[in-house]
Design a protein around this motif. Structure first.
Motif, PDB file in Angstrom:
ATOM      1  N   ILE A 132      -8.126   2.459 -13.067  1.00  0.00           N
ATOM      2  CA  ILE A 132      -9.148   1.813 -12.223  1.00  0.00           C
ATOM      3  C   ILE A 132     -10.536   2.293 -12.639  1.00  0.00           C
ATOM      4  N   ASN A 162       0.806  -1.224   0.000  1.00  0.00           N
ATOM      5  CA  ASN A 162       0.000   0.000   0.000  1.00  0.00           C
ATOM      6  C   ASN A 162       0.828   1.258   0.000  1.00  0.00           C
ATOM      7  N   MET A 193     -10.488  -5.451  -7.613  1.00  0.00           N
ATOM      8  CA  MET A 193      -9.828  -5.000  -6.383  1.00  0.00           C
ATOM      9  C   MET A 193     -10.645  -5.359  -5.146  1.00  0.00           C
ATOM     10  N   TYR A 220      -8.077  -6.717 -13.085  1.00  0.00           N
ATOM     11  CA  TYR A 220      -7.809  -6.927 -11.660  1.00  0.00           C
ATOM     12  C   TYR A 220      -9.023  -6.429 -10.871  1.00  0.00           C
ATOM     13  N   VAL A 252     -17.414  -3.141  -1.518  1.00  0.00           N
ATOM     14  CA  VAL A 252     -17.510  -2.031  -0.554  1.00  0.00           C
ATOM     15  C   VAL A 252     -18.821  -2.121   0.233  1.00  0.00           C
ATOM     16  N   GLY A 271     -12.536  -1.047  -9.722  1.00  0.00           N
ATOM     17  CA  GLY A 271     -12.643  -0.537  -8.363  1.00  0.00           C
ATOM     18  C   GLY A 271     -14.086  -0.265  -7.983  1.00  0.00           C
ATOM     19  N   PHE A 284      -7.944   4.650  -2.043  1.00  0.00           N
ATOM     20  CA  PHE A 284      -8.890   3.838  -1.266  1.00  0.00           C
ATOM     21  C   PHE A 284      -8.584   3.926   0.220  1.00  0.00           C
ATOM     22  N   GLN A 339     -14.354   3.021 -12.278  1.00  0.00           N
ATOM     23  CA  GLN A 339     -15.295   3.309 -11.205  1.00  0.00           C
ATOM     24  C   GLN A 339     -16.719   3.329 -11.784  1.00  0.00           C
TER      25      GLN A 339
END
Ligand SMILES: Nc1nc2c(CCc3ccccc3)c3nc[nH]c3cc2c(=O)[nH]1
Ligand SMILES: [Zn+2]
Length: 378
Positions: A196, A70, A255, A253, A228, A224, A106, A198
């Protein structure tokens, strides 16, 4: 599309994207400066430059190919310049496999007490010492170039769930502008920058986000804004809207995902790469992952259970120790107990993605998925 000036090496050349059956499931190979890796793949999370409780040697032994770290955490402590002076993240943590770093967006929203987001970037207070900090696409990319990961992520906003359509629209458009700024700030060749996608939980915003980012031509794409707290069917619906718009010959990918049932569904939609803190996090409270679901090895029921967590598992914990022993260690707060459950959970997910790859290559992914879901969700 706008090709990069001085073409950075396209890292993710898919040698064979083996398609399977009725959907986008595929087995690929991901090229990076630290090796060629098989997908679908699970990537253990090492937030602070260590995958908690296990050593690089153990990670290599259990088949880990790419691990995650990170930017947010390492930027605040020990500092990404310090890691660069140490020779970069691979040298610093003695890992010679692949490394992917998240851009920090994030973590700012999920960790630091957020101050505010503007077009420029995100101001926040450090969760470590309360100091006022600021991250922007330029700062996040520079930090990731200092860390020297093989794959880095554009600076984005992970839209909270639930979110109003209007907010999701404005945020997604800003994330696309931030992706372009990330691209311009990215000057390190041999390192892949993924954008990424959204769009919140809105089909049209997801499609706009994917199309806009594909037009900017990245070597790979993160998906992404999912995992959540949304219901799983909503996550799958967003995948259905997004994945087909992404180039087939580039890695995808997803996430922050996830549990085995989510992995097998996401692979069905054509996802190649996964990460999740879940296996290491639940291990630390004594929960082991098995193909029939979770096993809380700390429970009294296992006090005299001298079988391994899973007798068909090839991991160090299952090959050498019983549930009774691991339960004893966990009850006694012995560090070795956490290590054994972590080793098992990581091995389980790494092995699971390897099994999915094999099923795809042998064109039997559909039946693999059916059998697994029947057993896992029972
Ligand atoms: N940048 C970014 N990261 C996300 C993560 C962290 C993944 C991560 C990467 C590297 C280390 C740890 C975690 C998410 N985790 C769950 N859902 C997520 C969504 C996003 C997102 O929309 N954007
Ligand atoms: Zn095991």
């Amino acid at each position: 599309t706008c090709a990069f000036a001085g073409q950075k090496k396209v890292l993710a050349a898919y040698e064979e994207a083996v398609k399977c059956g009725y959907s986008g499931a595929r087995a690929g190979r991901l090229h990076t400066p630290h090796g060629v890796f098989d997908t679908p793949m699970f990537m253990p999370v090492g937030t602070q430059a260590t995958v908690k409780a296990v050593s690089p040697r153990e990670l290599k032994e259990m088949g880990a190919q790419i691990i995650l770290s990170n930017t947010y955490h390492l930027y605040l402590r020990p500092g990404t310049e310090l890691v660069a002076e140490a020779g970069g993240l691979h040298r610093f943590m003695d890992w010679d496999g692949g490394i992917l770093t998240d851009s920090g967006g994030f973590q700012v929203f999920s960790l630091g007490p957020l101050r505010k987001i503007t077009e420029e970037g995100a101001a926040f207070r450090s969760h470590i010492d309360g100091s006022t900090q600021f991250l922007s696409p330029e700062i996040a990319i520079k930090a990731q170039m200092n860390l020297g990961a093989d794959i880095i992520m554009a600076f984005d906003e992970c839209i909270p769930y639930p979110a109003e359509y209007q907010y999701a629209k404005l945020s997604t458009e800003r994330t696309t502008r931030w992706a372009e700024r990330s691209q311009k700030a990215h000057t390190r060749s041999g390192q892949a920058l993924f954008a990424i996608v959204q769009g919140g939980m809105y089909q049209d915003l997801r499609r706009v986000s994917a199309n806009d980012l594909v037009s900017l031509d990245f070597p790979g794409y993160g998906i992404g804004g999912l995992s959540v707290g949304e219901p799983k069917p909503v996550m799958y619906e967003m995948l259905e809207q997004t994945v087909p718009l992404l180039p087939e010959n580039k890695p995808r990918y997803l996430m922050g995902v996830g549990t085995p049932d989510c992995l097998v569904e996401a692979v069905r939609y054509g996802i190649d790469m996964f990460d999740c803190v879940f296996p290491t996090r639940v291990a630390r409270n004594g929960t082991a992952m098995t193909k029939s679901g979770r096993l809380v090895v700390k429970n009294a029921a296992y006090a005299k259970d001298f079988l391994p967590i899973d007798e068909n598992c090839g991991c160090y914990a299952c090959q050498n120790f019983s549930r009774a022993y691991i339960r004893h260690l966990l009850k006694a707060d012995e560090i070795f107990g956490l290590r054994l459950t972590t080793i098992h959970n990581l091995y389980f997910l790494l092995d699971f993605t390897k099994k999915m790859r094999q099923a795809i290559l042998e064109d039997r992914f559909l039946s693999f998925r059916e059998e697994f879901l029947a057993q896992y969700c029972k």
